[in-house]
Motif scaffolding. Structure first.
Motif, PDB file in Angstrom:
ATOM      1  N   MET A   1       0.850  -1.191   0.000  1.00 26.43           N
ATOM      2  CA  MET A   1       0.000   0.000   0.000  1.00 26.43           C
ATOM      3  C   MET A   1       0.887   1.242   0.000  1.00 26.43           C
ATOM      4  O   MET A   1       1.859   1.334   0.719  1.00 26.43           O
ATOM      5  N   THR A   2       0.547   2.208  -0.810  1.00 29.12           N
ATOM      6  CA  THR A   2       1.296   3.456  -0.866  1.00 29.12           C
ATOM      7  C   THR A   2       0.334   4.616  -0.775  1.00 29.12           C
ATOM      8  O   THR A   2      -0.653   4.686  -1.501  1.00 29.12           O
ATOM      9  N   ALA A   3       0.641   5.543   0.115  1.00 31.84           N
ATOM     10  CA  ALA A   3      -0.226   6.714   0.270  1.00 31.84           C
ATOM     11  C   ALA A   3       0.204   7.773  -0.725  1.00 31.84           C
ATOM     12  O   ALA A   3       0.962   8.679  -0.427  1.00 31.84           O
TER      13      ALA A   3
ATOM     14  N   MET B   1      -4.249  13.291   2.058  1.00 30.07           N
ATOM     15  CA  MET B   1      -5.619  13.460   2.529  1.00 30.07           C
ATOM     16  C   MET B   1      -5.592  14.264   3.813  1.00 30.07           C
ATOM     17  O   MET B   1      -4.536  14.435   4.438  1.00 30.07           O
ATOM     18  N   ASP B   2      -6.745  14.736   4.209  1.00 35.29           N
ATOM     19  CA  ASP B   2      -6.875  15.420   5.481  1.00 35.29           C
ATOM     20  C   ASP B   2      -7.102  14.365   6.551  1.00 35.29           C
ATOM     21  O   ASP B   2      -8.210  13.861   6.717  1.00 35.29           O
ATOM     22  N   VAL B   3      -6.043  14.011   7.292  1.00 34.28           N
ATOM     23  CA  VAL B   3      -6.151  12.931   8.269  1.00 34.28           C
ATOM     24  C   VAL B   3      -6.953  13.362   9.491  1.00 34.28           C
ATOM     25  O   VAL B   3      -7.286  12.528  10.346  1.00 34.28           O
ATOM     26  N   ARG B   4      -7.281  14.662   9.592  1.00 33.39           N
ATOM     27  CA  ARG B   4      -8.108  15.139  10.700  1.00 33.39           C
ATOM     28  C   ARG B   4      -9.591  15.162  10.328  1.00 33.39           C
ATOM     29  O   ARG B   4     -10.419  15.619  11.112  1.00 33.39           O
ATOM     30  N   ASP B   5      -9.917  14.680   9.138  1.00 31.56           N
ATOM     31  CA  ASP B   5     -11.311  14.605   8.704  1.00 31.56           C
ATOM     32  C   ASP B   5     -12.086  13.682   9.645  1.00 31.56           C
ATOM     33  O   ASP B   5     -11.736  12.508   9.818  1.00 31.56           O
TER      34      ASP B   5
ATOM     35  N   THR C   1      -9.339   3.627   3.205  1.00 33.14           N
ATOM     36  CA  THR C   1      -9.027   5.045   3.354  1.00 33.14           C
ATOM     37  C   THR C   1      -8.318   5.301   4.681  1.00 33.14           C
ATOM     38  O   THR C   1      -7.355   6.077   4.756  1.00 33.14           O
ATOM     39  N   ARG C   2      -8.793   4.652   5.742  1.00 31.38           N
ATOM     40  CA  ARG C   2      -8.130   4.826   7.047  1.00 31.38           C
ATOM     41  C   ARG C   2      -6.709   4.272   7.018  1.00 31.38           C
ATOM     42  O   ARG C   2      -5.784   4.860   7.599  1.00 31.38           O
ATOM     43  N   LEU C   3      -6.491   3.145   6.374  1.00 37.65           N
ATOM     44  CA  LEU C   3      -5.145   2.587   6.253  1.00 37.65           C
ATOM     45  C   LEU C   3      -4.227   3.543   5.506  1.00 37.65           C
ATOM     46  O   LEU C   3      -3.071   3.748   5.888  1.00 37.65           O
ATOM     47  N   ALA C   4      -4.757   4.153   4.446  1.00 36.64           N
ATOM     48  CA  ALA C   4      -3.961   5.136   3.702  1.00 36.64           C
ATOM     49  C   ALA C   4      -3.648   6.353   4.570  1.00 36.64           C
ATOM     50  O   ALA C   4      -2.550   6.914   4.513  1.00 36.64           O
ATOM     51  N   GLY C   5      -4.615   6.765   5.386  1.00 35.24           N
ATOM     52  CA  GLY C   5      -4.383   7.890   6.290  1.00 35.24           C
ATOM     53  C   GLY C   5      -3.325   7.579   7.327  1.00 35.24           C
ATOM     54  O   GLY C   5      -2.475   8.419   7.650  1.00 35.24           O
ATOM     55  N   LEU C   6      -3.358   6.356   7.877  1.00 33.78           N
ATOM     56  CA  LEU C   6      -2.355   5.959   8.850  1.00 33.78           C
ATOM     57  C   LEU C   6      -0.976   5.915   8.213  1.00 33.78           C
ATOM     58  O   LEU C   6       0.007   6.404   8.795  1.00 33.78           O
TER      59      LEU C   6
ATOM     60  N   ASP D   1      10.980  -3.823  -0.129  1.00 35.09           N
ATOM     61  CA  ASP D   1      10.706  -2.984  -1.293  1.00 35.09           C
ATOM     62  C   ASP D   1      10.193  -1.600  -0.918  1.00 35.09           C
ATOM     63  O   ASP D   1       9.800  -0.820  -1.785  1.00 35.09           O
ATOM     64  N   GLY D   2      10.178  -1.285   0.394  1.00 36.72           N
ATOM     65  CA  GLY D   2       9.749   0.032   0.832  1.00 36.72           C
ATOM     66  C   GLY D   2       8.275   0.160   1.122  1.00 36.72           C
ATOM     67  O   GLY D   2       7.819   1.214   1.577  1.00 36.72           O
ATOM     68  N   ARG D   3       7.516  -0.902   0.880  1.00 38.24           N
ATOM     69  CA  ARG D   3       6.094  -0.858   1.189  1.00 38.24           C
ATOM     70  C   ARG D   3       5.890  -0.891   2.698  1.00 38.24           C
ATOM     71  O   ARG D   3       6.596  -1.593   3.412  1.00 38.24           O
ATOM     72  N   LEU D   4       4.910  -0.145   3.160  1.00 37.77           N
ATOM     73  CA  LEU D   4       4.564  -0.137   4.579  1.00 37.77           C
ATOM     74  C   LEU D   4       3.395  -1.084   4.791  1.00 37.77           C
ATOM     75  O   LEU D   4       2.316  -0.886   4.231  1.00 37.77           O
TER      76      LEU D   4
END
Length: 214
Positions: free
Chosen positions: A1-3, A7-11, A24-29, A161-164
């Motif tokens: 997964m790559t962000a 995004m506005d993580v305070r949404d 979406t939450r995973l991308a925000g994290l 490979d740098g993926r989180l």
């Protein structure tokens, strides 16, 4: 997964299980963690040490998120960064202590904040320390199901490979919604109450769901 997209993580919608997707939450994290230098240093170092089934878990992640959401200093309230791994080939304290030394040596500026534990041997000492039995675990991520709060059950690691890679067995809505929610897998109301009081004092915005609410 790559962000890729900021995004506005305070949404507030991220804290509503019905208003945003878990993806979406995973991308925000991921977006938050990648912007915190000491978190990425820990993740990179753990990867480079090639510890078996190793992850950064719990407080160093969820408390970092809360500090970002509330505009506090990134280290506010963080007692330690929990690094877990799973090595069933050697359950001795000496082997674990050797790994602790290697991690501390690789991260000297953060050593005082690191707590490194082999999850394969937790059942050997848990009952003498906490007064109740603890089943042997199958892997590092199995431990996340035993935390006092479901909100705490979050883990991250960096791949070659740098993926989180992120893991949250109870989802991330409570994390982004700043809700502390009990986990009844372990009969742990005392620990939950103790942690809840400490966290509420540090993050007054936190909503604490009582242990006996269900």
């Amino acid at each position: 997964m790559t962000a890729d997209l900021q995004m506005d993580v305070r949404d507030a919608r991220l804290g509503d299980p019905y208003a945003a997707s878990e993806e979406t939450r995973l991308a925000g994290l991921e977006q938050i963690l990648r912007t915190v230098p000491h978190v990425m240093e820990i993740l990179t170092t753990v990867r480079n040490l090639a510890l078996p089934d190793a992850w950064l878990v719990s407080g160093g992640i969820y408390q970092t998120v809360w500090n970002v959401l509330t505009n506090r200093p990134l280290l506010h309230g963080i007692k330690d960064f929990d690094i877990i791994y799973f090595d069933g080939t050697d359950l001795s304290y000496e082997a674990e202590d050797d790994v602790i030394g290697k991690v501390n040596q690789a991260l000297p500026d953060l050593a005082s904040l690191l707590e490194v534990r082999n999850q394969a041997r937790v059942h050997l000492w848990y009952e003498s320390r906490f007064g109740r039995p603890y089943r042997p675990l199958d892997c590092a991520m199995d431990s996340l199901t035993t935390y006092a709060s479901r909100t705490h059950s979050v883990a991250a690691r960096l791949n070659e490979d740098g993926r989180l890679m992120l893991h949250a067995p109870f989802g991330l809505a409570n994390l982004f919604g700043m809700r502390l929610v009990p986990n009844y897998t372990q009969p742990n109301p005392e620990t939950y109450a103790e942690k809840a009081a400490r966290m509420k004092a540090l993050w007054p915005e936190l909503t604490v769901i009582p242990w006996d609410s269900d």
